[in-house]
Design a protein around this motif. Structure first.
Motif, PDB file in Angstrom:
ATOM      1  N   LEU A  11      45.341  39.042  50.072  1.00  0.00           N
ATOM      2  CA  LEU A  11      44.957  40.259  49.368  1.00  0.00           C
ATOM      3  C   LEU A  11      43.717  39.993  48.518  1.00  0.00           C
ATOM      4  CD1 LEU A  11      46.121  43.178  48.929  1.00  0.00           C
ATOM      5  CD2 LEU A  11      47.151  42.283  46.836  1.00  0.00           C
ATOM      6  N   ASP A  12      42.768  40.894  48.598  1.00  0.00           N
ATOM      7  CA  ASP A  12      41.572  40.747  47.767  1.00  0.00           C
ATOM      8  C   ASP A  12      41.959  40.729  46.286  1.00  0.00           C
ATOM      9  OD1 ASP A  12      38.548  40.824  47.608  1.00  0.00           O
ATOM     10  OD2 ASP A  12      39.052  42.543  46.359  1.00  0.00           O
ATOM     11  N   PHE A  13      41.259  39.933  45.522  1.00  0.00           N
ATOM     12  CA  PHE A  13      41.601  39.756  44.113  1.00  0.00           C
ATOM     13  C   PHE A  13      41.644  41.083  43.353  1.00  0.00           C
ATOM     14  CE2 PHE A  13      37.080  40.192  43.799  1.00  0.00           C
ATOM     15  CZ  PHE A  13      36.834  40.668  42.529  1.00  0.00           C
ATOM     16  N   SER A  14      40.808  42.050  43.761  1.00  0.00           N
ATOM     17  CA  SER A  14      40.728  43.305  43.018  1.00  0.00           C
ATOM     18  C   SER A  14      41.960  44.181  43.212  1.00  0.00           C
ATOM     19  CB  SER A  14      39.477  44.091  43.431  1.00  0.00           C
ATOM     20  OG  SER A  14      39.570  44.521  44.775  1.00  0.00           O
ATOM     21  N   TYR A  15      42.764  43.868  44.234  1.00  0.00           N
ATOM     22  CA  TYR A  15      43.993  44.635  44.472  1.00  0.00           C
ATOM     23  C   TYR A  15      45.218  43.955  43.877  1.00  0.00           C
ATOM     24  CZ  TYR A  15      41.599  47.776  47.700  1.00  0.00           C
ATOM     25  OH  TYR A  15      40.763  48.710  48.245  1.00  0.00           O
ATOM     26  N   GLN A  16      45.028  42.765  43.382  1.00  0.00           N
ATOM     27  CA  GLN A  16      46.173  42.063  42.801  1.00  0.00           C
ATOM     28  C   GLN A  16      46.607  42.774  41.518  1.00  0.00           C
ATOM     29  OE1 GLN A  16      45.027  37.961  42.420  1.00  0.00           O
ATOM     30  NE2 GLN A  16      44.602  37.738  44.605  1.00  0.00           N
ATOM     31  N   VAL A  17      47.909  42.870  41.352  1.00  0.00           N
ATOM     32  CA  VAL A  17      48.464  43.594  40.214  1.00  0.00           C
ATOM     33  C   VAL A  17      48.086  42.882  38.923  1.00  0.00           C
ATOM     34  CG1 VAL A  17      50.595  44.412  39.142  1.00  0.00           C
ATOM     35  CG2 VAL A  17      50.375  44.375  41.633  1.00  0.00           C
ATOM     36  N   PRO A  18      47.587  43.619  37.927  1.00  0.00           N
ATOM     37  CA  PRO A  18      47.259  42.994  36.643  1.00  0.00           C
ATOM     38  C   PRO A  18      48.475  42.317  36.026  1.00  0.00           C
ATOM     39  CG  PRO A  18      46.333  45.198  36.777  1.00  0.00           C
ATOM     40  CD  PRO A  18      47.242  45.037  37.959  1.00  0.00           C
ATOM     41  N   LEU A  19      48.220  41.535  35.000  1.00  0.00           N
ATOM     42  CA  LEU A  19      49.289  40.783  34.345  1.00  0.00           C
ATOM     43  C   LEU A  19      50.433  41.694  33.939  1.00  0.00           C
ATOM     44  CD1 LEU A  19      47.106  38.465  32.069  1.00  0.00           C
ATOM     45  CD2 LEU A  19      48.206  37.888  34.245  1.00  0.00           C
ATOM     46  N   ALA A  20      51.646  41.150  34.023  1.00  0.00           N
ATOM     47  CA  ALA A  20      52.845  41.929  33.701  1.00  0.00           C
ATOM     48  C   ALA A  20      52.753  42.495  32.292  1.00  0.00           C
ATOM     49  CB  ALA A  20      54.082  41.044  33.842  1.00  0.00           C
ATOM     50  N   GLY A  21      53.114  43.761  32.169  1.00  0.00           N
ATOM     51  CA  GLY A  21      53.134  44.406  30.860  1.00  0.00           C
ATOM     52  C   GLY A  21      51.809  45.011  30.457  1.00  0.00           C
ATOM     53  N   SER A  22      50.753  44.738  31.223  1.00  0.00           N
ATOM     54  CA  SER A  22      49.446  45.301  30.865  1.00  0.00           C
ATOM     55  C   SER A  22      49.236  46.610  31.609  1.00  0.00           C
ATOM     56  CB  SER A  22      48.332  44.313  31.235  1.00  0.00           C
ATOM     57  OG  SER A  22      48.281  44.139  32.624  1.00  0.00           O
ATOM     58  N   ASP A  23      48.776  47.592  30.909  1.00  0.00           N
ATOM     59  CA  ASP A  23      48.479  48.898  31.508  1.00  0.00           C
ATOM     60  C   ASP A  23      47.159  49.375  30.921  1.00  0.00           C
ATOM     61  OD1 ASP A  23      48.706  51.188  32.976  1.00  0.00           O
ATOM     62  OD2 ASP A  23      49.974  52.218  31.511  1.00  0.00           O
ATOM     63  N   ALA A  24      46.150  48.507  31.121  1.00  0.00           N
ATOM     64  CA  ALA A  24      44.864  48.757  30.485  1.00  0.00           C
ATOM     65  C   ALA A  24      44.168  49.956  31.101  1.00  0.00           C
ATOM     66  CB  ALA A  24      43.980  47.514  30.613  1.00  0.00           C
ATOM     67  N   ARG A  25      43.510  50.722  30.250  1.00  0.00           N
ATOM     68  CA  ARG A  25      42.674  51.838  30.682  1.00  0.00           C
ATOM     69  C   ARG A  25      41.467  51.883  29.754  1.00  0.00           C
ATOM     70  NH1 ARG A  25      45.168  55.277  34.130  1.00  0.00           N
ATOM     71  NH2 ARG A  25      43.712  56.967  33.694  1.00  0.00           N
ATOM     72  N   PRO A  26      40.306  52.222  30.307  1.00  0.00           N
ATOM     73  CA  PRO A  26      39.121  52.320  29.446  1.00  0.00           C
ATOM     74  C   PRO A  26      39.328  53.369  28.356  1.00  0.00           C
ATOM     75  CG  PRO A  26      38.519  52.340  31.772  1.00  0.00           C
ATOM     76  CD  PRO A  26      39.993  52.493  31.710  1.00  0.00           C
ATOM     77  N   LEU A  27      38.971  53.009  27.148  1.00  0.00           N
ATOM     78  CA  LEU A  27      39.115  53.942  26.028  1.00  0.00           C
ATOM     79  C   LEU A  27      37.790  54.597  25.660  1.00  0.00           C
ATOM     80  CD1 LEU A  27      41.518  51.831  23.781  1.00  0.00           C
ATOM     81  CD2 LEU A  27      42.102  53.642  25.405  1.00  0.00           C
ATOM     82  N   SER A  28      36.703  54.071  26.234  1.00  0.00           N
ATOM     83  CA  SER A  28      35.379  54.642  25.979  1.00  0.00           C
ATOM     84  C   SER A  28      34.516  54.406  27.207  1.00  0.00           C
ATOM     85  CB  SER A  28      34.745  53.995  24.734  1.00  0.00           C
ATOM     86  OG  SER A  28      34.533  52.597  24.964  1.00  0.00           O
ATOM     87  N   ASN A  29      33.230  54.682  27.094  1.00  0.00           N
ATOM     88  CA  ASN A  29      32.347  54.573  28.252  1.00  0.00           C
ATOM     89  C   ASN A  29      31.354  53.421  28.137  1.00  0.00           C
ATOM     90  OD1 ASN A  29      33.693  56.910  28.769  1.00  0.00           O
ATOM     91  ND2 ASN A  29      31.898  58.251  28.828  1.00  0.00           N
ATOM     92  N   ASP A  30      31.598  52.488  27.239  1.00  0.00           N
ATOM     93  CA  ASP A  30      30.670  51.371  27.085  1.00  0.00           C
ATOM     94  C   ASP A  30      31.012  50.248  28.060  1.00  0.00           C
ATOM     95  OD1 ASP A  30      33.044  51.006  25.391  1.00  0.00           O
ATOM     96  OD2 ASP A  30      32.130  49.067  24.942  1.00  0.00           O
ATOM     97  N   VAL A  31      30.045  49.364  28.299  1.00  0.00           N
ATOM     98  CA  VAL A  31      30.206  48.220  29.204  1.00  0.00           C
ATOM     99  C   VAL A  31      29.738  46.973  28.478  1.00  0.00           C
ATOM    100  CG1 VAL A  31      29.510  47.188  31.390  1.00  0.00           C
ATOM    101  CG2 VAL A  31      29.824  49.675  31.237  1.00  0.00           C
ATOM    102  N   GLN A  32      30.562  45.919  28.545  1.00  0.00           N
ATOM    103  CA  GLN A  32      30.205  44.656  27.901  1.00  0.00           C
ATOM    104  C   GLN A  32      30.315  43.520  28.906  1.00  0.00           C
ATOM    105  OE1 GLN A  32      33.122  44.816  24.674  1.00  0.00           O
ATOM    106  NE2 GLN A  32      31.459  45.161  23.207  1.00  0.00           N
TER     107      GLN A  32
END
Length: 589
Positions: free
Chosen positions: A328-349
């Protein structure tokens, strides 16, 4: 894994493609095979009885023969009906297997690492997939439509031969089986490598053909059609020579199998006649024994084809399951358990990003990139070819795995699922992906909600493609050909741009997305993008070789050898000695 273990795993995997209903069906097929094998022996027995009790008994009147003839007729008709039922059951199972197998292969390929597609030609993958699917399905048909019936009929014939003939004579007669099997196994062992070689050669030729068809305009423009035809012809001749070596070997083995059958046929006839002449068996038994022998040699005659094709199908099925088992491509791997991250703004770092392609890990494409893009800003990226621009945006959209840290709206990139990332980040490449479907569905492509026609029209208007579409006879119901080949390059790009106006992403990445647009269309699209930035706070990152496209950027990043070497506005960089000014003046491309 050893060949035997791999073969067992392949069979297990094939059964894993089926639902419970189709798995239970195999039990019924086994019962049907047993009944069919038993019925097949009734005809030789009936002929023997007819010979002994009617013909030689001096009661050859028609009425005494009719019941036996009816038995033979009913048995043969029943046998054919059973074959039809078995065939339909096997075909239903095979089509279900193909459906499941195609779905799993498609899912596996669509989620495979991008490095897999860089190391395999598209046509090669397509050819291998089709052949491996055919081999996997054919494996089931061979098992239950050819091999299993042949085995059950052969076993029933052996039992009848032992019942009808003295055991020592019967044992001598059935020596045809081990001798014939030895010839078949020898054939398979010597031809297996050739079959795999032919399969791989054909897959490579598939890849070459797809490559040629993809460049048909260039081939025509360079008048290199004859050159390519000669190249394909030379490869086809090498393939033909290999195939002829294979066919010659197969012909020799076919001859050996015929001689084996002929020898034992004479042996059966001679021994049976001799035993009958000495009163050991009856004349009817001679006929029964010979008919049973033909029912034994018939399946044996087919055995070489069945086992040969079975061997090839196992190789194809193995190739299929290797495709299904792609990582499976790395980008489809499920994020770490318990994490449900979503962007809170439109900035990029971006902090300390380093990247190299997996195929060449020692060659750094991006070196220590540090970058902060505030929300709602319009950032341009410029630089000579090969400087790392496209690689950087692939990293930002998690298409490639890099060292360092990337955050979208404050959320670490590795904690964003592919679905979340697709919802908030839009990437428009230079070559748009269009499917063979209506313009309406192409503009809606990638959205997981119902989109009204009015929304699509508005998006098309913003992309400056609405008038072109409405001038077509079917409008938004116009069917596009493969890749949108019935549109101009600018029209294809504008349809891809229309998607972003439906999506309204937090972060918009443009990779030469307006390179085919005329100045009027580009200014119109640029004005709509800037309006989207004001209305929704969208952050825009744009790569462009046509530097005037970046004139309205808040800041331009200039890259060279995987590093950011200059930063500033269009006017500032145009007046500062360096790469950007050289590019703007046409000194550097």
């Amino acid at each position: 894994m050893r060949a035997g273990g791999r073969g067992k795993q392949i069979v297990k995997n094939i059964f894993g493609l089926l639902d419970k209903r189709h798995k239970r069906r195999f039990l019924w097929i086994a019962v049907i095979l047993a009944v069919s094998a038993a019925l097949s022996q009734l005809t030789p027995l009936a002929v023997g009885y007819l010979t002994d009790h009617v013909l030689t008994g001096g009661r050859a009147d028609f009425l005494s023969v009719v019941p036996i003839l009816l038995v033979i007729l009913v048995v043969n008709v029943a046998g054919e009906v059973i074959k039809v039922v078995r065939r339909l059951m096997v075909e239903d199972t095979a089509t279900q297997t193909e459906k499941s197998a195609r779905g799993r292969a498609t899912d596996s390929l669509l989620h495979a690492p991008l490095s897999y597609f860089r190391s395999h030609m598209t046509g090669n993958i397509h050819g291998r997939l089709n052949r491996s699917l055919e081999g996997t399905v054919k494996l089931i048909k061979l098992l239950f439509m050819d091999f299993a019936p042949a085995v059950t009929t052969g076993v029933a014939a052996i039992v009848t031969i032992f019942v009808q003939l003295p055991a020592p004579v019967a044992a001598l007669v059935i020596l045809v089986i081990p001798v014939g099997t030895f010839i078949v196994l020898r054939q398979i062992s010597t031809q297996k490598g050739i079959r795999v070689e032919l399969m791989e050669t054909k897959a490579d030729m598939d890849g070459t053909m797809v490559e040629l068809l993809g460049g048909i305009e260039t081939i025509r423009a360079l008048d290199s059609a004859q050159t390519e035809s000669d190249r394909i012809g030379a490869r086809s001749e090498r393939l033909r020579a290999r195939e002829m070596r294979h066919h010659k070997a197969m012909a020799m083995y076919d001859c050996l199998k015929f001689v084996n059958e002929a020898f034992f046929s004479v042996l059966v006839i001679g021994l049976s006649v001799l035993l009958a002449a000495n009163g050991v068996i009856t004349v009817g038994t001679v006929l029964t024994a010979y008919l049973c022998f033909t029912q034994l040699t018939g399946p044996l005659r087919e055995l070489h084809r069945i086992l040969d094709e079975f061997s090839e199908c196992v190789v194809l099925a193995d190739d299929y399951f290797r495709m299904v088992e792609l990582p499976l491509d790395f980008s489809y791997q499920v994020p770490l358990a318990g994490s449900d991250a979503r962007p809170l703004s439109n900035d990029v770092q971006v902090c300390g990003v380093r990247f190299s392609y997996p195929e060449k890990p020692d060659r750094l494409i991006l070196q220590d990139i540090d970058l902060t893009i505030p929300a709602g800003r319009f950032i341009g990226i410029a630089g000579p070819s090969g400087c790392g621009k496209s690689s950087l945006i692939k990293v930002l959209d998690r298409l490639e795995l890099a060292e360092g840290e990337v955050r979208i709206g404050g959320a670490p990139l590795e904690l964003l699922s592919r679905a979340t990332l697709a919802e908030h980040v839009a990437l428009v490449p230079q070559t748009p992906f269009l499917i063979a479907d209506t313009i309406y569905h192409n503009i809606c492509y990638g959205l997981h909600r119902v989109v009204t026609l009015d929304e699509v029209r508005e998006a098309a208007r913003k992309a400056n493609i609405a008038s072109d579409i409405e001038a077509m006879q079917l409008g938004y119901d116009t069917m596009l050909s493969e890749g949108g080949a019935n549109l101009s390059g600018g029209q294809r790009q504008r349809i891809a741009l229309a998607r972003i106006f439906l999506k309204k992403p937090r972060v918009l990445i443009l990779d030469e997305a307006t390179s085919a647009l005329d100045n009027t269309s580009e200014k119109h699209v640029q004005a709509e993008i800037e309006r989207m930035m004001r209305d929704y706070g969208t952050t825009v990152i744009s790569i462009a070789h046509r530097l005037t496209t970046l004139r309205n950027c808040d800041e331009i990043l200039v890259m060279e050898d995987g590093r950011i070497v200059q930063r500033g506005t269009y006017d500032e960089l145009s007046q500062t000695p360096g790469i950007f000014r050289d590019m703007a003046q046409g000194v550097l491309k």
